[in-house]
Scaffold this motif. Sequence first.
Motif, short mmCIF file in Angstrom:
data_model
loop_
_atom_site.label_atom_id
_atom_site.label_comp_id
_atom_site.label_asym_id
_atom_site.label_seq_id
_atom_site.Cartn_x
_atom_site.Cartn_y
_atom_site.Cartn_z
N PRO A 85 -58.19 39.75 -26.65
CA PRO A 85 -57.10 40.84 -27.47
C PRO A 85 -56.45 40.13 -28.71
N CYS A 86 -56.37 41.01 -29.71
CA CYS A 86 -55.74 40.74 -30.96
C CYS A 86 -54.26 40.41 -30.68
N GLY A 87 -53.41 39.95 -31.43
CA GLY A 87 -52.10 39.72 -31.54
C GLY A 87 -51.43 40.88 -31.77
N THR A 88 -51.61 42.01 -32.40
CA THR A 88 -50.94 43.20 -32.20
C THR A 88 -51.18 43.87 -30.90
N CYS A 89 -52.11 43.82 -30.39
CA CYS A 89 -52.30 44.29 -28.94
C CYS A 89 -51.36 43.46 -27.85
N ARG A 90 -51.51 42.44 -28.00
CA ARG A 90 -50.58 41.65 -27.20
C ARG A 90 -49.12 42.01 -27.51
N GLN A 91 -48.57 41.91 -28.61
CA GLN A 91 -47.33 42.46 -28.73
C GLN A 91 -47.17 43.93 -28.06
N MET A 92 -48.05 44.73 -28.53
CA MET A 92 -47.59 46.10 -28.20
C MET A 92 -47.50 46.22 -26.49
N LEU A 93 -48.45 45.59 -25.82
CA LEU A 93 -48.49 45.43 -24.24
C LEU A 93 -47.36 44.68 -23.85
N TYR A 94 -46.67 43.71 -24.61
CA TYR A 94 -45.71 42.80 -24.27
C TYR A 94 -44.44 43.82 -24.08
N GLU A 95 -44.37 44.71 -24.94
CA GLU A 95 -43.24 46.03 -25.09
C GLU A 95 -42.97 46.44 -23.52
N PHE A 96 -44.32 46.70 -22.76
CA PHE A 96 -44.05 47.61 -21.62
C PHE A 96 -44.14 46.76 -20.44
N ALA A 97 -45.23 45.76 -20.63
CA ALA A 97 -45.70 45.02 -19.44
C ALA A 97 -45.48 43.46 -19.87
N PRO A 98 -44.55 42.46 -19.75
CA PRO A 98 -44.64 41.39 -19.98
C PRO A 98 -45.18 40.46 -19.11
N ASP A 99 -45.21 40.93 -17.77
CA ASP A 99 -45.88 40.38 -16.72
C ASP A 99 -47.28 40.74 -16.49
N LEU A 100 -47.84 41.43 -17.44
CA LEU A 100 -49.13 42.07 -17.07
C LEU A 100 -50.25 41.19 -16.76
#
Length: 132
Positions: A85-100
């Motif tokens: 996954p690209c950096g932008t996707c990692r960042q957007m996911l981190y907003e909602f689920a840092p422990d994903l």
Amino acid sequence: MDSAVERLMQIAIDATEHAYIPYSEYPVGAALRAVDGVVFSGCNIENAAYPSTICAERVALVKAVSEGRRAFDLLVVVTRDGGSPCGTCRQMLYEFAPDLRVVFGDMNGQVMFDGPLSDLLPYGFGPSNLDK
Ligand code: THU
């Protein structure tokens, strides 16, 4: 591979069928599970104005958030070569689920990575930095 990952991997593989990829011809599929068990799929959608392209992971995420989910526990991403996954996707996911839990692999079921999002985005910047 556990059965949840196997199930989401198939959903992600199926999602690649809808990828709109006239430019890269690189299909990506994603399956994101909300904590209530509902799974949202996504594929990449490209655009003639290249930067307007949206990745499969973010398609799954925005579908989920727009349908009222904000907590997630599992993401499976597939590509033909197991690309990550690209950096932008990692960042957007981190907003909602840092422990994903993130799993990515190829379309033959080979897993390249299975671990927490925080391993893919160490020292991530998130809502807590803004006291949210
Ligand atoms: N892509 C994704 O869908 N997810 C990623 O995390 C990496 C890149 C897509 C965007 C574009 O359609 C194609 O892969 C090539 O970059």
